[in-house]
Every structure is written in structure tokens, then in C-alpha cells.
Scaffold this active site. Structure first.
Site, mmCIF file in Angstrom:
data_model
loop_
_atom_site.group_PDB
_atom_site.id
_atom_site.type_symbol
_atom_site.label_atom_id
_atom_site.label_comp_id
_atom_site.label_asym_id
_atom_site.label_seq_id
_atom_site.Cartn_x
_atom_site.Cartn_y
_atom_site.Cartn_z
ATOM 1 N N LYS A 1 0.858 -1.184 0.000
ATOM 2 C CA LYS A 1 0.000 0.000 0.000
ATOM 3 C C LYS A 1 0.897 1.237 0.000
ATOM 4 C CE LYS A 1 -1.716 2.688 2.941
ATOM 5 N NZ LYS A 1 -1.634 3.961 2.149
ATOM 6 N N GLU B 1 10.268 2.011 10.358
ATOM 7 C CA GLU B 1 11.287 3.028 10.103
ATOM 8 C C GLU B 1 10.577 4.367 10.187
ATOM 9 O OE1 GLU B 1 13.100 5.900 8.699
ATOM 10 O OE2 GLU B 1 12.966 4.976 6.720
ATOM 11 N N CYS C 1 13.747 11.574 5.972
ATOM 12 C CA CYS C 1 13.762 11.159 7.385
ATOM 13 C C CYS C 1 15.133 11.325 8.006
ATOM 14 C CB CYS C 1 13.257 9.725 7.526
ATOM 15 S SG CYS C 1 14.226 8.505 6.597
ATOM 16 N N GLU D 1 10.170 16.970 14.470
ATOM 17 C CA GLU D 1 10.436 16.777 13.041
ATOM 18 C C GLU D 1 9.524 17.685 12.219
ATOM 19 O OE1 GLU D 1 11.369 13.048 10.167
ATOM 20 O OE2 GLU D 1 9.484 12.919 11.274
#
Length: 478
Positions: A176, A250, A284, A383
Site C-alpha cells: 500500500k 522506520e 527522514c 520533526e
């Protein structure tokens, strides 16, 4: 003209989605809709998982070297579609073409590297028993059906780093992709089909929350691998824990770049953009906390500010462009919100800080460098996932390490220094899964993993392959 698609890839063919909902796909450089795909539902996921389950026994029984050969053939198919794939990625998520031109080649090379690990699945692993005269034979088996949920920032590469080891291990797959970027994934399914994988080995359902939740919770899925935000990762991890289902997560990062006082300024200038602002900061691993020695702070800040302000911002199809648009209007508002937070906290933007002039169309923001940042500020702890760099001074190396480790995240870091042994010693003190010395570090043959809130499990190399395996030990008395 808008590309209209009503199908998902299940059991080796494109078939109409069972969902009546459709997702518009935007071109971030213009803000215009250019494609439309199914927003898949639970029934689509059920069908995809059923196909993967049917295909699993045959694929698991296929010799590992044959599975490796299929990965190499898939790599060839990706290489043959290189231009189309790179153009597709730039159109659907705004990554500059200078970056996406290498994405298909990277993906193909990664598949070939994974294929080279097939011997690990076939070599006999017999171990003596240190407590008796007996021995044990260790067998490796594929986990089963793997659900792969991937993000929008690298919509080809981050599929392949999961798909390759899952298939080599003998798992079958339901993919997905992110709802913002399904088009490169559709092209990948065309490459899968052309490669000749058996029906059901690889399946794909485009969609958003319903499809993702259905895949995570499905009773016939044996493994989940997810790359994305820490908040979503926590929810997936909670579900997998309740179901006693293996998960690789992750997740996010707020990585530091420590500049030591002996830094070669030419090396810093040549590498700081990729280290801290690759893919317009939507990475990331981006080292968005820049730690500078206090006695060289102003000099080094001036250098970094000059490099960032000189990097071209604009049309992502222009090969000279370094900063393109953000992926969506929602992401742009998030980044602008953090710029306002930084200013309110007392940080000063020496570069950027708002919307760029002359770019009324598309989802652009100014690349921004903040000074006067303290370690506890939100722009230094949370973040942002955009081109925002927080510059923090430090007095000595011990303080630099303490600031770097004072984070809920631990995904990556960079250490800049002319003395490589000294830089490596600093790297050894960082609580993070990946550290680059004087560059943006990554290696498809070495484990990639996060510490703390940056994730669970490992990708890349033999360690990444092991995430799709389960083990049986057969014990002999002598």
C-alpha cells in the site's frame, strides 16, 4: 488531461477496485490535479491478501537462487523504465529531477544487492552444542504474507528496500503506497508484470486510512513493514504487538550534524545541502540540527547561509533546481507553522522564513536557516519535514554530544571534521542508527535502523533480509 485509473493490482492482473472512492493526485509544482486513482477499501485488501496467501506456498518453495534471478530481471525492467519513472516521481511529489534521475538506478542496484544474499538462505547452518555432545541444524523460513506500507518522499526507493528482501526471503507481498504518490508504484507493478512473477506474489492496493488499517489488522498477514511518521508507527506497533505480529518500523528523525572545530570548510560547503536539506528537507535522515563550535559560530553560519541561499529554488524539472515544492498544501502549512513557532520562540531566520516571491503556483516555501536556537525549542526537538535548519552553538565536544543525544529520535547524524579518527570517536558516542562522516552516509549492504522513537527493526543488508524470516532449530543428540 487527467489520468483516470479505476483498478488495483491483484493476483497478477489489474482489476477494478471495490471502492467507489477516488483519490486525486496533485502536481506539487502547479497545485493541479494530474491523476486519479482508487482509494482502496477493506474488500480490496481482503482480495489482495487472499491472492498473496494462495501464492505463498509456491513462491516459498521456489529455490532462493531462482527468486534472486527474478529480482535481477525486475532490476532490468526498472532500468528500462528509468526516464519514465524519474519523470513520474518528480510530477507526483515535486522532488527535483536532479535527484529523481538516480532513483530508478538506485532501486535496480538495491535489488541486485539483495539478490546477492541468496546464498545466506541456502548454506547449511549447523552449530555444535557447547553444553553437550549434540548439534543443531538451523533452518530459515519465510514469514508468509508481508504487508508493506510506504511513504511519499521517496515513492520508488522506499518500496524497493522492503520489496526486495521480502521476495528473496520467500514472502509474498501486499503493497500500500502513500495516497499522495501512487503513480510510481503503479509503474513498478507494470515492471513486476513484465518480469513474470507468478500471480499473487506481488499485489498493490492504492488507498489511505481504511486500506492501511485493513492491511495492518488483517488476520492472514504475517508481517508488517512501515516507513512513515512516528505517530502512525506507534499505532501500527500497538496493533502488531496485540496481534503478536512482527513489524519493522522506520520512523521519524530530528538528526544532528556536528561540525567540529577543525572542519574543512570546503567539505562542509560541498555537503551541507544534501546532509540537511535533501529532497527539500523531506527526508527522514535529514540532519536539521546544525551544531557549530561557539568560537567559529558566526563564520560557519555565514558559510552555511550563503550555500543555502544560493541553491536554486523553483521548477523541479529544471536540472539546476535543488529546492522544489513540498509534496502538498497540507505539508506546506505544516512547515510554515513551524517557521512561525521558531520566530515566536526567539529564533532568528537569517535565510528565508516564509513564502518565496514569484512562485504563486505550487506548494513552495523558502529554504530557511534559523540562528539563536536553543536545544529545547520545538524547532530543535520536533520533526518538521521541510527545508528548515536550526543552528545551535556548543562550547566543547562533550556538550555537542549531549545536545545531539538530547532528542526523542535517533535515526541519523553527521560529523564534520578534518581528523577522521576524532570524527569517528564522536560518531561512536551518538545514540543513533546511522552516522555519516563528512557526507550523507548510507550503504545498501549495511544495516539501516533507528534508535529510540525512530523505529524498530532493521532494513538493508543481511540484517534487513532477516526481518522477513522465521527460524527453526533441529536438534541432534550427537
Amino acid at each position: 488531461m487527467i489520468e483516470l485509473h479505476d483498478d488495483v493490482y491483484i493476483d497478477g492482473r489489474w482489476r477494478p477496485s471495490k471502492s467507489e472512492r477516488r483519490s486525486p493526485i496533485f502536481n506539487p509544482a502547479t497545485g493541479e490535479i494530474w491523476a486519479n486513482v482508487p482509494d482502496g477499501n477493506t474488500e480490496d485488501i481482503d482480495n489482495a491478501v487472499a491472492a498473496a496467501r494462495r501464492a505463498f506456498p509456491g513462491w516459498a518453495a521456489t529455490p532462493a537462487e531462482e527468486r534472486a534471478g527474478m529480482l535481477r530481471l525486475l532490476a532490468d525492467q526498472i532500468d528500462a523504465r528509468s526516464d519514465a519513472l524519474s519523470n513520474c516521481i518528480t510530477t507526483e511529489n515535486g522532488t527535483p529531477i536532479s535527484e529523481t534521475r538516480s532513483a530508478p538506478g538506485y532501486g535496480a542496484a538495491h535489488l541486485r544487492e539483495v539478490a546477492s544474499l541468496a546464498h545466506l538462505l541456502t548454506e547449511e547452518d549447523k552449530r555444535s552444542n557447547p553444553l553437550s555432545s549434540g548439534s543443531s541444524l538451523v533452518r530459515r523460513h519465510p514469514l508468509g504474507v508481508a504487508g508493506l506500507i510506504t511513504p511519499w518522499n521517496f515513492p520508488l526507493g522506499l518500496i524497493i528496500v522492503k520489496l526486495g528482501p521480502a521476495l528473496l526471503a520467500g514472502c509474498t507481498v501486499v503493497l500500500k503506497p502513500a495516497p499522495e504518490t501512487p503513480m510510481a508504484a503503479r509503474m513498478l507493478m507494470e515492471a513486476i508484470e513484465a518480469t513474470g512473477f507468478p500471480p499473487g506474489v506481488v499485489n498493490m492496493v492504492t488507498g489511505s486510512a481504511e486500506a492501511g488499517s485493513a492491511l495492518v489488522e488483517h488476520p492472514r498477514v504475517d508481517k508488517i513493514s512501515f516507513t512513515g511518521s512516528t505517530d502512525v508507527g506507534r499505532m501500527i506497533g500497538a496493533s502488531c504487538g496485540r496481534l503478536l505480529r512482527p513489524a519493522t518500523l522506520e520512523l521519524g528523525g530530528k538528526s544532528p550534524a556536528i561540525v567540529l572545530d577543525d572542519v574543512d570548510t570546503s567539505v562542509l560547503a560541498a555537503n551541507i545541502l544534501k546532509v540537511s536539506m535533501r529532497n527539500t528537507g523531506q527526508t527522514c535522515k535529514a540532519c536539521t540540527r546544525l551544531l557549530l563550535p561557539a568560537h567559529r559560530h558566526d563564520e560557519l553560519l555565514e558559510l552555511v547561509a550563503e550555500v543555502v541561499s544560493s541553491a536554486p529554488l523553483g521548477d523541479p524539472f529544471d536540472p539546476a533546481t535543488f529546492f522544489g515544492p513540498l509534496v502538498s498544501e497540507r505539508q506546506r502549512q505544516r512547515v510554515l507553522g513551524y517557521m512561525e513557532i521558531g520566530a515566536a520562540e526567539g529564533a532568528k531566520a537569517v535565510v528565508g522564513g516564509g513564502l518565496p516571491a514569484g512562485l504563486q503556483r505550487g506548494f513552495y516555501v523558502e529554504p530557511t536557516v534559523f540562528r539563536d536556537v536553543t536545544p529545547g525549542m520545538r524547532i530543535a526537538q520536533e520533526e518538521i519535514f521541510g527545508p528548515v535548519l536550526a543552528v545551535i552553538p556548543y562550547s566543547d565536544v562533550d556538550e555537542a554530544v549531549a545536545i545531539a543525544n538530547d532528542s526523542p529520535f535517533g535515526l541519523a547524524a553527521t560529523v564534520f571534521g578534518a581528523d577522521i579518527d576524532r570524527a569517528r570517536n564522536v560518531a561512536d558516542r551518538l545514540d543513533t542508527g546511522n552516522v555519516g562522516i563528512n557526507h550523507y552516509g548510507s550503504n545498501a549492504a549495511a544495516p539501516f535502523s533507528g534508535h529510540k522513537a525512530s523505529g524498530l527493526g532493521t532494513e538493508f543488508g543481511p540484517e534487513g533480509l532477516s526481518q522477513y524470516l522465521t527460524y527453526t532449530s533441529i536438534h541432534f543428540p550427537n
